[in-house]
Scaffold this active site. Sequence first.
Site, mmCIF file in Angstrom:
data_model
loop_
_atom_site.group_PDB
_atom_site.id
_atom_site.type_symbol
_atom_site.label_atom_id
_atom_site.label_comp_id
_atom_site.label_asym_id
_atom_site.label_seq_id
_atom_site.Cartn_x
_atom_site.Cartn_y
_atom_site.Cartn_z
ATOM 1 N N CYS A 45 0.834 -1.397 0.170
ATOM 2 C CA CYS A 45 0.041 -0.027 -0.096
ATOM 3 C C CYS A 45 0.779 1.377 -0.131
ATOM 4 C CB CYS A 45 -1.007 -0.052 1.180
ATOM 5 S SG CYS A 45 -1.450 -1.353 2.047
ATOM 6 N N ARG A 74 6.314 -11.215 5.670
ATOM 7 C CA ARG A 74 5.593 -11.163 7.109
ATOM 8 C C ARG A 74 6.114 -12.045 7.846
ATOM 9 N NH1 ARG A 74 -0.723 -10.051 5.068
ATOM 10 N NH2 ARG A 74 -0.194 -8.252 3.748
ATOM 11 N N GLN A 92 0.847 -11.291 -3.673
ATOM 12 C CA GLN A 92 -0.712 -10.830 -3.952
ATOM 13 C C GLN A 92 -0.879 -10.245 -5.359
ATOM 14 O OE1 GLN A 92 -0.663 -8.439 -0.423
ATOM 15 N NE2 GLN A 92 -2.165 -10.009 0.491
ATOM 16 N N ASP A 94 -2.500 -7.496 -5.724
ATOM 17 C CA ASP A 94 -2.666 -6.316 -4.935
ATOM 18 C C ASP A 94 -3.236 -5.079 -5.789
ATOM 19 O OD1 ASP A 94 -2.996 -5.506 -2.261
ATOM 20 O OD2 ASP A 94 -1.077 -5.242 -1.802
ATOM 21 N N HIS A 96 -5.035 -0.994 -5.321
ATOM 22 C CA HIS A 96 -5.398 -0.089 -4.649
ATOM 23 C C HIS A 96 -6.060 1.252 -5.331
ATOM 24 C CE1 HIS A 96 -2.246 -1.790 -2.274
ATOM 25 N NE2 HIS A 96 -3.255 -1.529 -1.186
ATOM 26 N N LYS A 179 -13.113 -4.275 6.751
ATOM 27 C CA LYS A 179 -13.118 -4.859 5.315
ATOM 28 C C LYS A 179 -14.168 -6.056 5.295
ATOM 29 C CE LYS A 179 -9.817 -8.312 7.728
ATOM 30 N NZ LYS A 179 -8.487 -8.947 7.451
ATOM 31 N N HIS A 225 -9.009 -1.038 -0.817
ATOM 32 C CA HIS A 225 -7.847 -1.945 -1.319
ATOM 33 C C HIS A 225 -8.548 -3.411 -1.654
ATOM 34 C CE1 HIS A 225 -4.643 -0.023 1.426
ATOM 35 N NE2 HIS A 225 -5.662 0.742 1.484
#
Length: 247
Positions: A45, A74, A92, A94, A96, A179, A225
Amino acid sequence: RLLYTPHIALRDLWKTSGHLDFYAENMFPPMELEERSYQLKPMNCPFHVMIYKDSVHSYRELPIRYWEFGTVYRYEKKWELGGLTRVRGFTQDDAHIVCTPEQIKDEISSTVDFVMDVLKTFGFNDVKIFISLSDPKSNKYVGDKSMWQLAEKTIQEVLDEKWIAYEKEEWEAAFYWPKIDFKIKDSLGRLWQCSTVQFDFNLPERFNMTYVDKTGEEKQPLMVHRAIFGSFERFIWILIEHFAGTF
């Protein structure tokens, strides 16, 4: 807009985003290079935010949709690791979406449709949907409480208007935003977390993101997201298990 972002960043970036204050236990230790401190990215992000901030944007440009196949790192505890389902480095899909407050509901709605279409394409027709909500008595969340109320109200309205059944997971929201989680059921009846759609007002505020509105004034955008497959590694493992390797 397809992006490709670095794997590390200065720790200052993660301080601004709030990760060092609220997510540090899930991050790898810092690296000292040339008298500066860097950190492996646990999320994509902040990089997308910085790309947005690289230029001035008009309301006419919004929504702007950034996406990448981004690898994140992570620090999962060793007893939490398991095959491809829980790893310390994964990729991912991912995205945005930066939009105006007036556009946020439509963007969440179209993203929910996108998620459902993709999951059904892979044969997952039994999808359970959960909404992660905040604990009104807790101070662990960032941002104004009125914004939290708006975000939670919006995501519930989107699902209600689509007549999509969901369960509320009280107090399960992350520190930064509520979320929608999509959990798919495999051939053995097990539920797996994959897709997620999140309403974010936190990063636009923390990074002072702006756009110029019709009157020439600077306004703060909102963000959505989304990850459709979530972790590619986990999704591939689920597919193998679900179809017993017979694709």
